[in-house]
Scaffold this motif. Structure first.
Motif, short mmCIF file in Angstrom:
data_model
loop_
_atom_site.label_atom_id
_atom_site.label_comp_id
_atom_site.label_asym_id
_atom_site.label_seq_id
_atom_site.Cartn_x
_atom_site.Cartn_y
_atom_site.Cartn_z
N GLU A 12 -37.40 -68.56 88.53
CA GLU A 12 -36.40 -67.83 89.37
C GLU A 12 -35.80 -68.59 90.68
O GLU A 12 -34.61 -68.70 90.96
CB GLU A 12 -36.44 -66.30 89.43
CG GLU A 12 -35.42 -65.67 90.44
CD GLU A 12 -33.85 -66.02 89.69
OE1 GLU A 12 -33.04 -65.81 90.42
OE2 GLU A 12 -34.02 -66.03 88.33
N LEU A 13 -37.03 -69.05 91.45
CA LEU A 13 -36.49 -69.77 92.45
C LEU A 13 -36.15 -70.96 92.63
O LEU A 13 -35.22 -71.53 93.35
CB LEU A 13 -37.90 -69.64 93.38
CG LEU A 13 -38.56 -68.41 93.92
CD1 LEU A 13 -39.69 -68.48 94.85
CD2 LEU A 13 -37.39 -67.46 94.89
N ALA A 14 -36.51 -71.70 91.26
CA ALA A 14 -36.00 -73.18 91.03
C ALA A 14 -34.49 -72.65 90.57
O ALA A 14 -33.69 -73.72 91.15
CB ALA A 14 -36.86 -73.35 89.75
N ARG A 15 -34.14 -72.01 89.75
CA ARG A 15 -32.72 -71.56 89.49
C ARG A 15 -32.04 -71.36 91.04
O ARG A 15 -31.05 -71.93 90.93
CB ARG A 15 -32.81 -70.60 88.60
CG ARG A 15 -33.18 -70.87 87.06
CD ARG A 15 -32.74 -69.84 86.13
NE ARG A 15 -33.33 -68.57 86.27
CZ ARG A 15 -34.44 -68.14 85.92
NH1 ARG A 15 -35.28 -69.06 85.18
NH2 ARG A 15 -35.07 -66.94 85.96
N ARG A 16 -32.56 -70.48 91.70
CA ARG A 16 -31.77 -70.26 92.79
C ARG A 16 -31.82 -71.68 93.75
O ARG A 16 -30.66 -71.70 94.37
CB ARG A 16 -32.49 -69.37 93.83
CG ARG A 16 -31.71 -68.68 94.89
CD ARG A 16 -32.59 -67.72 95.59
NE ARG A 16 -33.19 -66.64 94.76
CZ ARG A 16 -34.20 -65.86 95.25
NH1 ARG A 16 -34.57 -65.89 96.41
NH2 ARG A 16 -34.55 -64.74 94.21
N ASN A 40 -38.22 -70.02 100.04
CA ASN A 40 -39.24 -69.80 98.98
C ASN A 40 -40.41 -69.17 99.06
O ASN A 40 -40.99 -68.37 98.18
CB ASN A 40 -39.22 -71.39 98.12
CG ASN A 40 -38.07 -71.59 97.53
OD1 ASN A 40 -37.01 -70.91 96.98
ND2 ASN A 40 -38.03 -73.10 97.14
N LEU A 41 -41.17 -69.61 100.27
CA LEU A 41 -42.21 -69.06 100.56
C LEU A 41 -42.12 -67.39 100.98
O LEU A 41 -43.05 -66.65 100.42
CB LEU A 41 -42.97 -69.76 101.64
CG LEU A 41 -43.61 -71.00 101.40
CD1 LEU A 41 -44.11 -71.83 102.60
CD2 LEU A 41 -44.59 -71.23 100.40
N PHE A 155 -35.47 -77.53 87.06
CA PHE A 155 -36.19 -78.62 88.12
C PHE A 155 -35.26 -78.39 89.33
O PHE A 155 -35.49 -79.45 89.90
CB PHE A 155 -35.76 -79.52 87.21
CG PHE A 155 -36.41 -80.17 85.95
CD1 PHE A 155 -37.69 -81.11 86.14
CD2 PHE A 155 -36.27 -79.53 84.64
CE1 PHE A 155 -38.18 -81.45 85.04
CE2 PHE A 155 -37.16 -79.97 83.66
CZ PHE A 155 -38.16 -80.71 83.74
N GLY A 156 -34.86 -77.37 89.70
CA GLY A 156 -34.66 -77.05 91.01
C GLY A 156 -35.70 -77.05 92.02
O GLY A 156 -35.58 -77.47 93.25
N CYS A 157 -36.82 -76.68 91.48
CA CYS A 157 -38.10 -77.05 92.18
C CYS A 157 -39.09 -78.08 91.01
O CYS A 157 -39.69 -77.32 90.33
CB CYS A 157 -38.68 -75.86 92.56
SG CYS A 157 -37.78 -74.84 93.55
#
Length: 289
Positions: A12-16, A40-41, A155-157
């Motif tokens: 979810e964080l990668a998509r954001r 993210n942290l 692959f955002g992250c």
């Protein structure tokens, strides 16, 4: 905490992150590594607090330009310790060019951050990875090819083993590459570091497959014993991290204790770092609640 739920949150964080990097470009802005990392942290710490485990965000006084590390994630559970040290780089999109301009950054002695990050990982017994923050509009001309098996926005992250970054950088005889297309084929969503998936999961770089979840009360080998209800299989995670090192064999992942600069802060002392000592800007420590 189930590790796969943690991995889902990282997706979810990668998509954001993908959305934010893309939107920033559209609006004529550029989000930096520090902004994305801190957001993210914070989200990771907030998520872990809902799982019954505790997450403490530990700041240090380290200079990232000297140490090479942006942040670390440590598990300290059931008498076992496992750490990951990360260097973050954000994608720059130009006219048909996609690159990570800071990926070859050096300190005052001319040593690249990636080499410093490996030194840090060996010193504290962690696994070193680069995290690449990405995002671009679908169909954008010149966009790099992503590995198959995962949604593009995961692959955002994107994570890639730091020794692999160094290998790619040194493989070009004339000009060390910074183009995204050199690195992304060897990358994977950062959630893959923590997803103990079935054998049907996408293969890791190098052809290995993510390790299967043992389930509650299972155990792996003669190492860390997994107690009934134990939320994190440290040994399986360490084995997965070694696979994701894609053949680069160093003294990574040997930690038996948290680093001193982390323990100091957790015990209420200033989280100072001595001159020349490797340390991240932030460390997040995951423990039993």
């Amino acid at each position: 905490m189930l590790l796969n739920a943690f991995a889902d949150h990282l997706d979810e964080l990668a998509r954001r992150t993908w959305f934010n990097v893309t939107e920033a470009k559209r609006l004529g802005m550029r989000m930096g590594e520090v902004t994305i990392t801190e957001a993210n942290l914070l989200s990771i710490a907030q998520f872990i607090a809902t799982t019954g485990l505790s997450a403490e965000l530990v700041p240090t006084k380290a200079d990232e330009a000297v140490t090479g590390a942006d942040f670390e994630i440590w598990f300290d559970i059931g008498g076992a310790v496992l750490g990951y040290t990360f260097q973050a780089k954000v994608l720059m999109v130009g006219s048909r060019t996609f690159s990570y301009p800071g990926i070859g950054k050096k300190d005052k002695t001319g040593t690249e951050q990636s080499e410093l990050l490996e030194h840090q990982a060996i010193a504290v017994g962690a696994f070193p990875f680069h995290v690449l923050f990405n995002g671009w509009d679908a169909g954008l001309a010149g966009a790099p090819t992503l590995p198959s098996g995962w949604p593009a926005r995961h692959f955002g992250c994107a994570a890639i083993a730091t020794p692999e970054v160094r290998r790619i950088r040194s493989s070009r005889s004339t000009r060390r590459p910074v183009k995204a297309g050199h690195f992304l084929p060897s990358s994977f969503p950062w959630s893959h570091l923590f997803r103990l998936a079935s054998s049907t999961a996408p293969s890791a770089p190098g052809g290995s497959t993510a390790i299967g979840d043992t389930g509650a009360g299972g155990s792996r080998g003669a190492g860390h014993e997994i107690l009934p209800g134990d939320p994190v299989d440290i040994e399986a995670l360490a084995q997965l991290a070694r696979q994701l090192m894609v053949g680069h064999h160093h003294d990574f992942g040997s930690a038996t204790n948290l680093p001193e600069y982390v323990r100091q802060t957790l015990e209420g002392e200033p989280g100072s770092v001595e001159q020349g000592q490797y340390a991240p800007k932030f460390a997040i420590v995951i423990r039993r609640g």
